[in-house]
Design a protein around this motif. Structure first.
Motif, PDB file in Angstrom:
ATOM      1  N   GLU A 103       0.656  -1.282   0.045  1.00  0.00           N
ATOM      2  CA  GLU A 103       0.080   0.081   0.128  1.00  0.00           C
ATOM      3  C   GLU A 103       0.731   1.102  -0.099  1.00  0.00           C
ATOM      4  O   GLU A 103       0.746   2.134  -0.788  1.00  0.00           O
ATOM      5  CB  GLU A 103      -1.002  -0.126   1.379  1.00  0.00           C
ATOM      6  CG  GLU A 103      -2.227  -0.794   0.934  1.00  0.00           C
ATOM      7  CD  GLU A 103      -3.312  -0.474   1.980  1.00  0.00           C
ATOM      8  OE1 GLU A 103      -3.068   0.676   2.820  1.00  0.00           O
ATOM      9  OE2 GLU A 103      -4.194  -1.290   2.360  1.00  0.00           O
ATOM     10  N   GLU A 104       1.856   1.470   0.932  1.00  0.00           N
ATOM     11  CA  GLU A 104       2.547   2.706   1.129  1.00  0.00           C
ATOM     12  C   GLU A 104       3.419   2.739  -0.258  1.00  0.00           C
ATOM     13  O   GLU A 104       3.352   3.954  -0.741  1.00  0.00           O
ATOM     14  CB  GLU A 104       3.573   2.556   2.171  1.00  0.00           C
ATOM     15  CG  GLU A 104       2.661   2.319   3.699  1.00  0.00           C
ATOM     16  CD  GLU A 104       3.519   2.559   4.859  1.00  0.00           C
ATOM     17  OE1 GLU A 104       4.858   2.820   4.430  1.00  0.00           O
ATOM     18  OE2 GLU A 104       3.243   2.430   5.850  1.00  0.00           O
ATOM     19  N   ARG A 105       3.906   2.033  -0.719  1.00  0.00           N
ATOM     20  CA  ARG A 105       4.755   2.107  -1.600  1.00  0.00           C
ATOM     21  C   ARG A 105       3.908   2.464  -3.033  1.00  0.00           C
ATOM     22  O   ARG A 105       4.210   3.530  -3.788  1.00  0.00           O
ATOM     23  CB  ARG A 105       5.470   0.954  -2.213  1.00  0.00           C
ATOM     24  CG  ARG A 105       6.593   0.841  -3.543  1.00  0.00           C
ATOM     25  CD  ARG A 105       6.968  -0.286  -4.010  1.00  0.00           C
ATOM     26  NE  ARG A 105       7.552  -0.306  -5.332  1.00  0.00           N
ATOM     27  CZ  ARG A 105       7.749  -1.217  -6.115  1.00  0.00           C
ATOM     28  NH1 ARG A 105       7.826  -2.366  -5.426  1.00  0.00           N
ATOM     29  NH2 ARG A 105       8.042  -1.309  -7.314  1.00  0.00           N
ATOM     30  N   ALA A 106       2.833   1.665  -3.112  1.00  0.00           N
ATOM     31  CA  ALA A 106       1.864   2.046  -4.329  1.00  0.00           C
ATOM     32  C   ALA A 106       1.317   3.441  -4.257  1.00  0.00           C
ATOM     33  O   ALA A 106       1.333   4.219  -5.262  1.00  0.00           O
ATOM     34  CB  ALA A 106       0.826   1.097  -4.495  1.00  0.00           C
ATOM     35  N   GLN A 107       0.780   3.878  -3.187  1.00  0.00           N
ATOM     36  CA  GLN A 107       0.471   5.201  -2.806  1.00  0.00           C
ATOM     37  C   GLN A 107       1.561   6.363  -2.984  1.00  0.00           C
ATOM     38  O   GLN A 107       1.144   7.592  -3.641  1.00  0.00           O
ATOM     39  CB  GLN A 107      -0.126   5.472  -1.364  1.00  0.00           C
ATOM     40  CG  GLN A 107      -1.665   4.830  -1.122  1.00  0.00           C
ATOM     41  CD  GLN A 107      -1.716   4.307   0.159  1.00  0.00           C
ATOM     42  OE1 GLN A 107      -0.815   4.886   0.964  1.00  0.00           O
ATOM     43  NE2 GLN A 107      -2.771   3.533   0.503  1.00  0.00           N
ATOM     44  N   ARG A 108       2.585   5.933  -2.807  1.00  0.00           N
ATOM     45  CA  ARG A 108       3.907   6.945  -3.189  1.00  0.00           C
ATOM     46  C   ARG A 108       3.915   7.019  -4.562  1.00  0.00           C
ATOM     47  O   ARG A 108       4.136   8.215  -4.984  1.00  0.00           O
ATOM     48  CB  ARG A 108       4.979   6.543  -2.329  1.00  0.00           C
ATOM     49  CG  ARG A 108       6.370   7.484  -2.548  1.00  0.00           C
ATOM     50  CD  ARG A 108       7.332   6.921  -1.550  1.00  0.00           C
ATOM     51  NE  ARG A 108       7.935   5.629  -1.768  1.00  0.00           N
ATOM     52  CZ  ARG A 108       7.700   4.801  -1.229  1.00  0.00           C
ATOM     53  NH1 ARG A 108       7.100   4.850   0.095  1.00  0.00           N
ATOM     54  NH2 ARG A 108       8.426   3.302  -1.605  1.00  0.00           N
TER      55      ARG A 108
END
Length: 353
Positions: A174-179
């Motif tokens: 999630e965090e990498r994708a949102q970044r």
């Protein structure tokens, strides 16, 4: 064409067709005359390079964005971040969700209307419930759009059949994708506030704030102040200010340059509001109004309609911003004429200033 789509990140889809479907016009604004059939092939034919999902709103996105949205699909599966009516069908009628998926798995691609005649169980499908079930399966990533037909009706099929490589791609956290989504937004905007970047892919406040901070820390964004802006801004560090901008473009109401009303006001001192859903007697500028960009300014609003029966591009009204109307009109006439040609219309009806 693909380079332009990747540059803006997505093309918003909307059902209104008073001029042309919303996803076609941003490419015309950037590329000029192009063959819309090519975009259709990229989106809905074998070897496609685009897919439909909820990006800003309903959108066409490059295939490489599919892994970046798997977290949103998983949240949808958990009934998070989707319309209440769509989430509730998974609770109220899980057997319908399973039946709809099984029917498409066995019969192949189907539209919502096809379920009226989908065999002996047709009587219990429930017309509105089927549409809700299809939307739940679409939002959760189980189904995707195989094609569009008729009056732009979506035809669903299993995502694993329509987008096999994207579906099988490794899941991104999630965090990498949102970044990465924030990085795409920053590339499209150049300079933007945190709220601008968050709005581009409709991220949650907490997710966007964390992602922006991480991009600043890794040097992809730098904090800046912009004269006249109250909020802090962020600059994509790859960008440089051009020496000058010479351009003109008619913009869709769903173009990323103007879809964020607050940003359009900050950038251009241009208070723009889509009035499609405003009662006619309360509209200020018209039903389907295109902002008109000349060089670095939005200089007019054009209330436009394609009169296909008579082959005329009707410009019901032109609302000019302060400035030399004659110069704007000369450029506008050329751009409206090109728009009419692109739409296959023979004539224009453009009021003089």
């Amino acid at each position: 064409m693909l380079a332009a789509i990747r540059r803006v990140g997505l093309l918003q889809i909307d059902s209104v067709n008073v001029l042309v479907r919303a996803h076609y016009l941003p490419l015309f604004s950037r590329l000029g005359y192009y063959d819309r059939a090519i975009l259709d092939r990229l989106a809905y034919r074998r070897g496609r390079k685009l897919f439909e999902y909820w990006g800003h709103e309903a959108s066409l996105l490059p295939l490489e964005a599919f892994p970046l949205l798997r977290w949103r699909m998983e949240r949808a599966r958990q009934r998070i971040g989707i319309w209440r009516s769509v989430a509730s069908i998974a609770v109220e009628r899980p057997e319908l969700i399973a039946a709809v998926e099984a029917t498409i798995r066995s019969k192949g691609a189907l539209a919502a209307s096809d379920f009226e005649n989908a065999g002996p169980t047709a009587s219990w499908w429930g017309w509105s419930d089927v549409k809700r079930a299809l939307e739940f399966l679409f939002r959760s990533g189980t189904l995707t759009t195989a094609t569009r037909r008729g009056s732009f009706e979506r035809v669903y099929d299993l995502t694993e059949r329509v987008l096999p490589e994207a579906f099988a791609a490794p899941v991104i956290g999630e965090e990498r994708a949102q970044r990465e989504l924030l990085r795409i937004a920053s590339r499209a905007y150049g300079v933007a506030t945190e709220s601008d970047l968050r709005d581009y892919f409709r991220l949650d406040v907490t997710d966007a704030r964390r992602g922006v901070a991480e991009l600043v820390a890794e040097g992809a964004l730098t904090s800046v102040s912009v004269e006249g802006w109250k909020q802090p801004a962020y600059l994509d560090t790859r960008y440089r200010l051009p020496r000058r901008i010479v351009t003109s473009a008619l913009l869709s109401p769903f173009d990323p340059l103007v879809w964020n009303r607050a940003r359009a006001r900050r950038l251009f001192d241009f208070d723009y509001r889509l009035e499609i859903y405003t009662p006619s007697h309360k509209r200020v500028h018209g039903y389907y109004v295109l902002p008109y960009l000349v060089d670095e300014k939005l200089v007019a609003r054009i209330d436009a309609k394609a009169d296909r029966a008579n082959g005329v591009l009707q410009i019901h009204a032109v609302h000019y911003e302060p400035g030399d109307r004659r110069l704007v009109y000369e450029r506008l006439h050329a751009d409206v004429t090109l728009l009419a040609t692109w739409l296959g219309l023979d004539r224009i009806s453009l009021p003089k200033p």
